[in-house]
Design a protein around this motif. Structure first.
Motif, PDB file in Angstrom:
ATOM      1  N   ASN A 128      21.296  12.697  -3.562  1.00  0.00           N
ATOM      2  CA  ASN A 128      21.275  13.689  -2.483  1.00  0.00           C
ATOM      3  C   ASN A 128      21.258  13.027  -1.114  1.00  0.00           C
ATOM      4  O   ASN A 128      21.967  13.451  -0.196  1.00  0.00           O
ATOM      5  N   THR A 129      20.430  11.993  -0.963  1.00  0.00           N
ATOM      6  CA  THR A 129      20.294  11.354   0.347  1.00  0.00           C
ATOM      7  C   THR A 129      21.614  10.772   0.815  1.00  0.00           C
ATOM      8  O   THR A 129      22.059  11.020   1.949  1.00  0.00           O
ATOM      9  N   PHE A 130      22.277  10.010  -0.048  1.00  0.00           N
ATOM     10  CA  PHE A 130      23.481   9.321   0.410  1.00  0.00           C
ATOM     11  C   PHE A 130      24.706  10.224   0.456  1.00  0.00           C
ATOM     12  O   PHE A 130      25.606  10.003   1.277  1.00  0.00           O
ATOM     13  N   SER A 131      24.760  11.235  -0.379  1.00  0.00           N
ATOM     14  CA  SER A 131      25.871  12.182  -0.235  1.00  0.00           C
ATOM     15  C   SER A 131      25.738  12.929   1.086  1.00  0.00           C
ATOM     16  O   SER A 131      26.737  13.186   1.775  1.00  0.00           O
ATOM     17  N   ALA A 132      24.500  13.262   1.476  1.00  0.00           N
ATOM     18  CA  ALA A 132      24.281  13.935   2.760  1.00  0.00           C
ATOM     19  C   ALA A 132      24.690  13.032   3.917  1.00  0.00           C
ATOM     20  O   ALA A 132      25.367  13.465   4.865  1.00  0.00           O
ATOM     21  N   ILE A 133      24.300  11.754   3.848  1.00  0.00           N
ATOM     22  CA  ILE A 133      24.649  10.806   4.913  1.00  0.00           C
ATOM     23  C   ILE A 133      26.164  10.675   5.040  1.00  0.00           C
ATOM     24  O   ILE A 133      26.714  10.681   6.156  1.00  0.00           O
ATOM     25  N   LEU A 134      26.860  10.569   3.927  1.00  0.00           N
ATOM     26  CA  LEU A 134      28.312  10.372   3.976  1.00  0.00           C
ATOM     27  C   LEU A 134      29.040  11.613   4.480  1.00  0.00           C
ATOM     28  O   LEU A 134      30.056  11.509   5.172  1.00  0.00           O
ATOM     29  N   ARG A 135      28.528  12.798   4.158  1.00  0.00           N
ATOM     30  CA  ARG A 135      29.152  14.013   4.710  1.00  0.00           C
ATOM     31  C   ARG A 135      28.928  14.092   6.220  1.00  0.00           C
ATOM     32  O   ARG A 135      29.839  14.475   6.978  1.00  0.00           O
ATOM     33  N   ILE A 136      27.742  13.717   6.663  1.00  0.00           N
ATOM     34  CA  ILE A 136      27.465  13.719   8.110  1.00  0.00           C
ATOM     35  C   ILE A 136      28.307  12.650   8.803  1.00  0.00           C
ATOM     36  O   ILE A 136      28.842  12.881   9.899  1.00  0.00           O
ATOM     37  N   ARG A 137      28.440  11.501   8.177  1.00  0.00           N
ATOM     38  CA  ARG A 137      29.282  10.439   8.752  1.00  0.00           C
ATOM     39  C   ARG A 137      30.713  10.933   8.944  1.00  0.00           C
ATOM     40  O   ARG A 137      31.328  10.695   9.993  1.00  0.00           O
ATOM     41  N   THR A 237      16.978  -4.385  10.377  1.00  0.00           N
ATOM     42  CA  THR A 237      17.351  -3.009  10.066  1.00  0.00           C
ATOM     43  C   THR A 237      18.388  -2.466  11.044  1.00  0.00           C
ATOM     44  O   THR A 237      18.834  -1.330  10.891  1.00  0.00           O
ATOM     45  N   ARG A 238      18.787  -3.261  12.053  1.00  0.00           N
ATOM     46  CA  ARG A 238      19.688  -2.776  13.104  1.00  0.00           C
ATOM     47  C   ARG A 238      21.003  -3.534  13.163  1.00  0.00           C
ATOM     48  O   ARG A 238      21.824  -3.267  14.040  1.00  0.00           O
ATOM     49  N   HIS A 239      21.210  -4.512  12.264  1.00  0.00           N
ATOM     50  CA  HIS A 239      22.402  -5.346  12.368  1.00  0.00           C
ATOM     51  C   HIS A 239      23.247  -5.291  11.096  1.00  0.00           C
ATOM     52  O   HIS A 239      22.729  -5.292   9.990  1.00  0.00           O
ATOM     53  N   LEU A 240      24.567  -5.250  11.312  1.00  0.00           N
ATOM     54  CA  LEU A 240      25.551  -5.378  10.243  1.00  0.00           C
ATOM     55  C   LEU A 240      26.576  -6.422  10.646  1.00  0.00           C
ATOM     56  O   LEU A 240      26.830  -6.624  11.840  1.00  0.00           O
ATOM     57  N   ALA A 241      27.181  -7.065   9.669  1.00  0.00           N
ATOM     58  CA  ALA A 241      28.250  -8.020   9.962  1.00  0.00           C
ATOM     59  C   ALA A 241      29.591  -7.318  10.134  1.00  0.00           C
ATOM     60  O   ALA A 241      30.500  -7.835  10.787  1.00  0.00           O
ATOM     61  N   LEU A 453      25.123   5.563  15.855  1.00  0.00           N
ATOM     62  CA  LEU A 453      25.134   7.013  16.029  1.00  0.00           C
ATOM     63  C   LEU A 453      24.749   7.719  14.729  1.00  0.00           C
ATOM     64  O   LEU A 453      23.935   8.654  14.736  1.00  0.00           O
ATOM     65  N   VAL A 454      25.326   7.284  13.602  1.00  0.00           N
ATOM     66  CA  VAL A 454      25.007   7.909  12.317  1.00  0.00           C
ATOM     67  C   VAL A 454      23.528   7.701  11.981  1.00  0.00           C
ATOM     68  O   VAL A 454      22.858   8.592  11.465  1.00  0.00           O
ATOM     69  N   LEU A 455      23.008   6.518  12.296  1.00  0.00           N
ATOM     70  CA  LEU A 455      21.590   6.221  12.081  1.00  0.00           C
ATOM     71  C   LEU A 455      20.719   7.222  12.838  1.00  0.00           C
ATOM     72  O   LEU A 455      19.746   7.772  12.298  1.00  0.00           O
ATOM     73  N   PHE A 456      21.076   7.467  14.082  1.00  0.00           N
ATOM     74  CA  PHE A 456      20.300   8.394  14.908  1.00  0.00           C
ATOM     75  C   PHE A 456      20.375   9.814  14.365  1.00  0.00           C
ATOM     76  O   PHE A 456      19.356  10.500  14.237  1.00  0.00           O
ATOM     77  N   VAL A 457      21.565  10.266  14.030  1.00  0.00           N
ATOM     78  CA  VAL A 457      21.749  11.656  13.618  1.00  0.00           C
ATOM     79  C   VAL A 457      21.127  11.927  12.253  1.00  0.00           C
ATOM     80  O   VAL A 457      20.598  13.014  12.013  1.00  0.00           O
ATOM     81  N   THR A 458      21.159  10.964  11.356  1.00  0.00           N
ATOM     82  CA  THR A 458      20.604  11.181  10.013  1.00  0.00           C
ATOM     83  C   THR A 458      19.106  10.905   9.941  1.00  0.00           C
ATOM     84  O   THR A 458      18.451  11.295   8.969  1.00  0.00           O
ATOM     85  N   ASN A 462      17.242   2.313   8.381  1.00  0.00           N
ATOM     86  CA  ASN A 462      17.942   1.048   8.163  1.00  0.00           C
ATOM     87  C   ASN A 462      19.442   1.280   8.245  1.00  0.00           C
ATOM     88  O   ASN A 462      19.999   2.129   7.539  1.00  0.00           O
ATOM     89  N   ILE A 463      20.093   0.511   9.113  1.00  0.00           N
ATOM     90  CA  ILE A 463      21.526   0.714   9.354  1.00  0.00           C
ATOM     91  C   ILE A 463      22.362   0.424   8.105  1.00  0.00           C
ATOM     92  O   ILE A 463      23.500   0.899   7.983  1.00  0.00           O
ATOM     93  N   ARG A 464      21.806  -0.303   7.138  1.00  0.00           N
ATOM     94  CA  ARG A 464      22.522  -0.584   5.902  1.00  0.00           C
ATOM     95  C   ARG A 464      22.681   0.668   5.042  1.00  0.00           C
ATOM     96  O   ARG A 464      23.447   0.661   4.077  1.00  0.00           O
ATOM     97  N   ASP A 465      21.964   1.716   5.404  1.00  0.00           N
ATOM     98  CA  ASP A 465      22.002   2.942   4.607  1.00  0.00           C
ATOM     99  C   ASP A 465      22.903   4.020   5.203  1.00  0.00           C
ATOM    100  O   ASP A 465      22.935   5.139   4.695  1.00  0.00           O
ATOM    101  N   VAL A 466      23.650   3.699   6.267  1.00  0.00           N
ATOM    102  CA  VAL A 466      24.523   4.717   6.858  1.00  0.00           C
ATOM    103  C   VAL A 466      25.993   4.307   6.810  1.00  0.00           C
ATOM    104  O   VAL A 466      26.839   4.949   7.424  1.00  0.00           O
ATOM    105  N   ILE A 467      26.299   3.244   6.089  1.00  0.00           N
ATOM    106  CA  ILE A 467      27.675   2.814   5.866  1.00  0.00           C
ATOM    107  C   ILE A 467      27.836   2.660   4.355  1.00  0.00           C
ATOM    108  O   ILE A 467      26.901   2.214   3.678  1.00  0.00           O
TER     109      ILE A 467
END
Length: 478
Positions: A128-137, A237-241, A453-458, A462-467
Motif C-alpha cells: 500500500n505504501t509504495f503503490s501510493a507513493i508511485l501514484r503520487i509521483r 536520507t537526502r542523497h541519491l546518485a 518534491l515527492v519526499l515532501f508531498v508524500t 528517506n529519499i530512497r523510498d520515493v523513487i
C-alpha cells in the motif's frame, strides 16, 4: 482500452452486472459461510472484495489463491453486505494467472520495515505504501508537464552525456569505452582520452541547466525534466546518485520574476496532488500518524495534509540572506547554543537554520535571496556590491531548501571573470560564454529535485523510498 480497473469498478453502481476483475491477492479469508478474497491491481489504494461460497471451488484451486497470487475473477457486481466497501464481486469463476508460494513470498499481510522493502525493490510497489507513493509521483510528474505547457514553456531534452560540470563540484560519473585493463597513456603517463569514444573526457550530467540556457536564448521559456547523476559518496536520507531534475530557464526574467514563477509552480503542482491523490494522501497521513504515536510529542511531524496546505495557502515570505542571518543571530536557539552548526554571515545555511526560519520565525514558506558569491555557483549574476549574487532558495517546512535558482549572469566579462575565479577552464565552456557575446539578455532559472518534491508531498523520511529503484553508494541491484 483493456479491461476495467478496480478503481473504476469500485465507482460503478451495482446492478448485478457481470464484471471481470484482474489483480493480485492481498488477503484471503475463509469462514463457514463464505470465502473472501481482497484483490488489488495498483489503480487505487483500495482493494475490491470478491466473495465465493464454501464448496464452490475445489480445495486444490483455493490452495493456489494466496497472498501475492495473480487472479482473473469473473462474477456479479453486487452491493456489499459488509462494511468498508460499497460494492463487491460475487464470484462465478476464478482463473489463476500466477501463484505465489506462501513459504517464500516475502510480502505477507503484516507490517514490513522500509529497510526490508528496499531489499526487495522488485516487489515493494505491491505494498500500500509504495503503490501510493508511485501514484503520487506520477501525478506530480504529470502536473509539472501540464503547468509548463500551459505557461507557454517548451520541453527541452538536454544531454545525459556531457563534457561540462555545471556545478563545478567534480563529483561526476565518467562515461568511457576504454578498456580499463589496458588504458592508453600519453607520453606524460596520463590517460589518453583522445582515444576514447568522444575523443575527450565525458561524464553523466549533474544538471541540464547550462544547455537549458541555450534553449531559452532562442525559445524564451524552456524547461528540462530528466535524470541527473552525482557521484557523491553520501549515505544519507537526502542523497541519491541518480535522480530527476526539473529546471526551467527563462529569457527576460529577472530575480523577482523567477521568485514569482517558483512560488506559483510549487503551489500549483502540490494543489494538483491534493485534488487528484486524496485517497493516497489520506493513507500516507494515517501511516505517519501511526508512526508518530511511538514518538515524544516534540518529535512528531506536522500532519501531512496540514503541511501541504501550509505551503499552498500561505504567501511565501521573501527576504535577503543578510536579513536571515540577522534573524538567526537574534534567535533563541542561537543565543542558547541549541543550533548544531554556527551562524554567521558567509555560512552556507544548514537545514536546521532554514527550518527555524520557516517553522518557528515566519511560520510560512520562505524565499531567501542575495547570497554571498563564495557559496554559490559561478553563473549567478553579481549584485552591485560585488559580494553577493542574485540567488534565490525556496525553503519548506520539514525539509529546508527545496528549490535553488538565480538570475544568471548575462555580462560576458563578469561571467568570464567568475569562471576563472572558481578555477574552470574557459575553453571547456566556450559555447556557454558565447551566448553572452551574441544577443545576450537578462535571464533566470531554477532547479527542483523531483525526488525532493515527492519526499515532501508524500511525507516519507528517506529519499530512497520515493523513487522506484534507488541508486546510492554500493547499491545498484535492480
Amino acid at each position: 482500452m483493456g479491461p476495467l480497473q478496480i478503481k473504476d469498478i469500485l465507482q460503478t453502481s451495482p446492478e448485478n452486472q457481470s464484471v471481470t476483475v484482474k489483480g493480485w491477492v492481498r488477503t484471503k479469508r475463509e469462514s463457514k459461510n463464505a470465502i473472501f478474497i481482497a484483490l488489488n491491481d495498483g489503480s487505487t489504494i483500495h482493494n475490491i472484495q470478491a466473495v465465493a461460497e464454501p464448496g464452490q471451488f475445489s480445495a486444490e484451486l483455493l490452495s493456489t489463491v494466496t497472498t501475492g497470487s495473480c487472479l482473473k475473477i469473473t462474477g456479479q457486481l453486487v452491493e456489499s453486505q459488509g462494511s468498508g466497501q460499497a460494492v463487491e464481486v460475487k464470484i462465478d469463476d476464478i482463473l489463476v494467472y500466477g501463484t505465489a508460494d506462501p513459504e517464500s513470498f516475502p510480502l505477507q499481510p503484516k507490517k514490513h520495515s522500509l529497510e526490508f522493502l528496499r531489499e526487495i525493490a522488485h516487489l515493494r510497489p505491491r505494498t500500500n505504501t509504495f503503490s501510493a507513493i508511485l501514484r503520487i509521483r506520477h501525478a506530480l510528474a504529470f502536473a509539472v508537464h501540464q503547468y509548463f505547457n500551459d505557461g507557454g514553456f517548451f520541453y527541452l531534452h538536454t544531454p545525459v552525456i556531457t563534457a561540462s560540470d555545471a556545478e563545478g563540484a567534480g563529483e561526476m560519473f565518467r562515461v568511457t569505452t576504454l578498456d580499463l585493463n589496458k588504458l592508453p597513456r600519453t607520453e606524460e603517463g596520463a590517460i589518453n582520452f583522445k582515444e576514447d569514444f568522444f575523443g575527450r573526457e565525458a561524464n553523466l550530467t549533474v544538471s541540464g541547466q547550462l544547455e537549458g540556457e541555450l534553449g531559452a536564448m532562442a525559445l524564451s521559456k524552456i524547461y528540462t525534466f530528466g535524470p541527473t547523476f552525482r557521484a557523491e559518496n553520501s549515505n544519507t536520507t537526502r542523497h541519491l546518485a541518480e535522480f530527476w531534475m526539473i529546471e526551467p530557464e527563462m529569457a527576460f526574467f529577472e530575480l523577482e520574476d523567477n521568485m514569482n514563477l517558483a512560488e506559483d509552480f510549487v503551489k500549483k503542482v502540490i494543489t494538483y496532488a491534493l485534488i487528484h491523490c486524496k485517497d493516497d494522501l489520506n493513507f500516507l497521513q494515517n501511516r505517519l500518524a501511526e508512526e508518530d504515536k511511538n514518538k515524544p510529542q516534540n518529535e512528531r511531524s506536522i500532519p501531512l495534509l496540514e503541511k501541504l496546505s501550509f505551503v499552498v495557502d500561505n504567501p511565501f515570505e521573501r527576504l535577503t540572506y543578510t536579513e536571515a542571518i540577522e534573524i538567526l543571530l537574534k534567535s533563541k536557539p542561537h543565543k542558547e547554543k541549541k543550533f548544531q552548526y554556527p551562524v554567521g554571515w558567509g555560512i552556507d545555511l544548514s537545514s536546521e537554520h532554514e527550518r527555524y526560519l520557516v517553522e518557528k520565525h515566519f511560520k510560512k514558506p520562505v524565499i531567501l535571496t542575495n547570497y554571498p558569491k563564495e557559496i554559490k555557483s559561478f553563473y549567478m549574476k553579481l549584485d552591485e556590491d560585488g559580494k553577493t549574487v542574485r540567488a534565490m532558495d525556496v525553503l519548506f517546512p520539514g525539509i529546508g531548501e527545496i528549490i535553488g535558482g538565480s538570475q544568471r549572469e548575462e555580462d560576458y566579462d563578469k561571467l568570464l571573470g567568475r569562471v576563472k575565479e572558481v578555477g574552470i577552464d574557459p575553453e571547456n565552456l566556450w559555447w556557454y560564454l558565447e551566448t553572452r557575446k551574441f544577443g545576450t539578455a537578462p535571464h533566470s532559472g531554477f532547479g527542483l529535485g523531483f525526488e525532493r518534491l515527492v519526499l515532501f508531498v508524500t511525507g516519507m523520511s528517506n529519499i530512497r523510498d520515493v523513487i522506484p529503484f534507488p541508486r546510492y553508494p554500493k547499491s545498484a541491484e535492480f
